[in-house]
Design a protein around this motif. Structure first.
Motif, PDB file in Angstrom:
ATOM      1  N   ALA A  65      64.020   3.880 -30.422  1.00 46.45           N
ATOM      2  CA  ALA A  65      64.649   2.622 -30.008  1.00 46.45           C
ATOM      3  C   ALA A  65      63.809   1.424 -30.443  1.00 46.45           C
ATOM      4  O   ALA A  65      64.334   0.387 -30.862  1.00 46.45           O
ATOM      5  N   GLY A  66      62.494   1.519 -30.349  1.00 46.80           N
ATOM      6  CA  GLY A  66      61.634   0.393 -30.695  1.00 46.80           C
ATOM      7  C   GLY A  66      61.366   0.278 -32.177  1.00 46.80           C
ATOM      8  O   GLY A  66      61.157  -0.824 -32.692  1.00 46.80           O
ATOM      9  N   ASP A  67      61.345   1.443 -32.876  1.00 53.99           N
ATOM     10  CA  ASP A  67      61.021   1.401 -34.308  1.00 53.99           C
ATOM     11  C   ASP A  67      61.737   2.533 -35.018  1.00 53.99           C
ATOM     12  O   ASP A  67      61.152   3.570 -35.323  1.00 53.99           O
ATOM     13  N   PRO A  68      63.034   2.351 -35.301  1.00 53.56           N
ATOM     14  CA  PRO A  68      63.800   3.434 -35.928  1.00 53.56           C
ATOM     15  C   PRO A  68      63.278   3.744 -37.327  1.00 53.56           C
ATOM     16  O   PRO A  68      62.994   2.822 -38.100  1.00 53.56           O
ATOM     17  N   PRO A  69      63.129   5.036 -37.666  1.00 50.87           N
ATOM     18  CA  PRO A  69      62.728   5.388 -39.030  1.00 50.87           C
ATOM     19  C   PRO A  69      63.911   5.214 -39.989  1.00 50.87           C
ATOM     20  O   PRO A  69      65.056   5.063 -39.568  1.00 50.87           O
ATOM     21  N   GLU A  70      63.641   5.270 -41.264  1.00 49.61           N
ATOM     22  CA  GLU A  70      64.685   5.077 -42.263  1.00 49.61           C
ATOM     23  C   GLU A  70      65.538   6.331 -42.449  1.00 49.61           C
ATOM     24  O   GLU A  70      66.629   6.255 -43.026  1.00 49.61           O
ATOM     25  N   THR A  71      65.053   7.491 -42.017  1.00 52.87           N
ATOM     26  CA  THR A  71      65.796   8.745 -42.192  1.00 52.87           C
ATOM     27  C   THR A  71      66.156   9.313 -40.829  1.00 52.87           C
ATOM     28  O   THR A  71      65.520   9.002 -39.815  1.00 52.87           O
ATOM     29  N   PRO A  72      67.204  10.170 -40.770  1.00 52.27           N
ATOM     30  CA  PRO A  72      67.612  10.774 -39.497  1.00 52.27           C
ATOM     31  C   PRO A  72      66.463  11.548 -38.850  1.00 52.27           C
ATOM     32  O   PRO A  72      65.602  12.114 -39.525  1.00 52.27           O
ATOM     33  N   VAL A  73      66.483  11.590 -37.524  1.00 49.61           N
ATOM     34  CA  VAL A  73      65.430  12.263 -36.754  1.00 49.61           C
ATOM     35  C   VAL A  73      66.066  13.330 -35.856  1.00 49.61           C
ATOM     36  O   VAL A  73      67.101  13.091 -35.222  1.00 49.61           O
ATOM     37  N   LEU A  74      65.412  14.492 -35.811  1.00 44.88           N
ATOM     38  CA  LEU A  74      65.852  15.570 -34.921  1.00 44.88           C
ATOM     39  C   LEU A  74      65.477  15.180 -33.492  1.00 44.88           C
ATOM     40  O   LEU A  74      64.293  15.116 -33.148  1.00 44.88           O
ATOM     41  N   ILE A  75      66.479  14.926 -32.679  1.00 45.80           N
ATOM     42  CA  ILE A  75      66.234  14.384 -31.359  1.00 45.80           C
ATOM     43  C   ILE A  75      66.457  15.393 -30.228  1.00 45.80           C
ATOM     44  O   ILE A  75      65.984  15.228 -29.114  1.00 45.80           O
TER      45      ILE A  75
END
Length: 440
Positions: A65-75
């Motif tokens: 939420a504070g610093d989204p990465p540029e690629t999808p993340v396994l959450i």
């Protein structure tokens, strides 16, 4: 000239939050496009809309939420189901893999001259089954339960004389005997079968009967709590049995046999046969010692040595001019103890025997030298009890020595402490004792 005005205060495009389920719902991936900060509540709302309810990494979600990465993340991660452990059968005895002469060397033994066979008592546990487990169910990130597979079952493969406990979790010996795998099935055989008794097997001590398909060689012994059967010869060995001994071949070379009853084809060369009951020799008994509490029967020649019986001695021929002297004796037993004393001694021995059998039960699962010694004690006690029981019987009322053919000079006859030498060749006589001496 015209001018186009630009509103420098226009808002940047709102980031798009996407949630993707992969691997059949076992994974949830989140992406923020463009990768700009997003309120945590918005991410949580989007995840809920996609049905993600299990395996969510909330700490990671806060960082995204504070610093989204540029690629999808396994959450979020689900879990595959774990199959149950298969059932297991553990055997709690030592036994050869199959029936046969070659299996003997796999049995527990002390050394080449002092060994014993792994055996079990009736009711003893042979194998235990650990049931299969149900396994652990899995789940997807949306909360769908993934059922586990029950572990593979395993069944006892049992043969003759083996039973199952009431809960089907133990295989039990139905009889006392030797546990073996016969045709892949766990089986108890009441008799131990072997080829020759020699350096390939060692001596044998067995609770039950022993069947010997070959010969018993000098320096080796076979002791059994029941019967011994020998298809070949006893070449100087030692055999002891609480029951009977049957030697289909000959007994020779200083062999020693002791049992309740003895039957052999012939006996010679300073061998010794001692039976609490009867001795039967189909052919010749030459230069040997025969002792029977009951009757001695020799089909052909009884020559040399000493034959002593409690009731009768019968032979086709007794003695020979060219052979050493032959002593033939009827010993009328007269109990030196009262019946009450004999009963007390038998009762005491039976109590000791019960203790030995209890220890045998404990020792069965771990073959050791102690087991062999206990079995030897078991056999000695069995013979001692039978000996005392024999003393309880009334002596034979008509003791006699009968020769169907010739009896030669040099033979010494004894009946009831009266001794008479044979002075001339006689044929077809029955010798009895009277107050005047031995008559025929």
């Amino acid at each position: 000239m015209s001018h186009i005005a630009h509103d420098s205060s226009a808002s940047p495009p709102k980031p798009e939050v996407s949630v993707t389920l992969k691997r059949d719902g076992l994974e949830a991936w989140i992406a923020v496009t463009p990768p700009t900060p997003v309120p945590l509540a918005e991410l949580e709302e989007r995840i809920q809309q996609c049905g993600v309810s299990r395996g969510l990494d909330r700490d990671l979600l806060r960082r995204i939420a504070g610093d989204p990465p540029e690629t999808p993340v396994l959450i979020a991660k689900g879990r595959l189901p774990q199959s149950g452990a298969p059932a297991r059968i553990d055997y709690v005895f030592q036994a050869p893999p199959s029936v046969g002469i070659e299996a003997v060397t796999e049995l527990a033994r002390v050394d080449f001259h002092d060994g014993h066979v792994t055996q079990v008592l009736q009711g003893q546990v042979l194998a235990r089954k650990t049931p299969a487990t149900a396994g652990t169910p899995g789940y997807t990130v949306t909360g769908q339960v993934l059922p586990a597979t029950l572990g593979a079952d395993a069944n006892f493969d049992i043969g003759k004389n083996v039973t199952l406990s009431q809960d089907k979790l133990e295989a039990l010996a139905g009889i006392s005997g030797l546990p073996m795998f016969e045709g892949g099935k766990l089986t108890i055989v009441p008799a131990f079968t072997v080829g020759n008794v020699d350096f390939s097997t060692g001596s044998i001590v067995f609770q039950g009967s022993v069947i010997i398909k070959g010969n018993v060689m000098a320096g080796f012994s076979v002791v059994a709590t029941e019967n011994i059967e020998v298809d070949g010869f006893v070449e100087g060995g030692t055999l002891r049995a609480v029951g009977s001994i049957h030697v289909k071949g000959g007994v020779r070379q200083h062999a020693v046999l002791e049992a309740d009853r003895i039957h052999a084809r012939y006996v010679d060369t300073a061998s010794t046969l001692k039976a609490l009951g009867d001795i039967q020799i189909d052919k010749d008994a030459v230069q040997s010692t025969l002792s029977a509490g009951g009757k001695i029967s020799v089909g052909q020649r009884l020559v040399g040595g000493h034959a002593s019986a409690g009731s009768q001695i019968e032979a086709g021929q007794i003695g020979h001019p060219s052979e050493p002297p032959t002593h033939v004796e009827i010993v009328l037993f007269k109990a030196s103890k009262q019946s009450e004393e004999l009963n007390a001694e038998i009762s005491n021995l039976q109590s000791v025997l019960a203790l030995v059998e209890e220890r045998l039960q404990l020792e069965q699962t771990t073959p050791s030298a102690a087991l062999g010694k206990l079995l030897q004690q078991r056999i000695a006690l069995g013979l001692a009890i039978k000996q005392l029981e024999l003393h309880q019987q009334e002596p034979c009322s008509m003791p006699h020595i009968m020769v169907k053919g010739e009896i030669y000079p040099g033979v010494l006859l004894s009946i009831h402490h009266t001794t008479q030498p044979i002075m001339s060749k006689l044929t077809g006589k029955t010798f009895k004792w009277t107050e005047e001496g031995i008559t025929h």
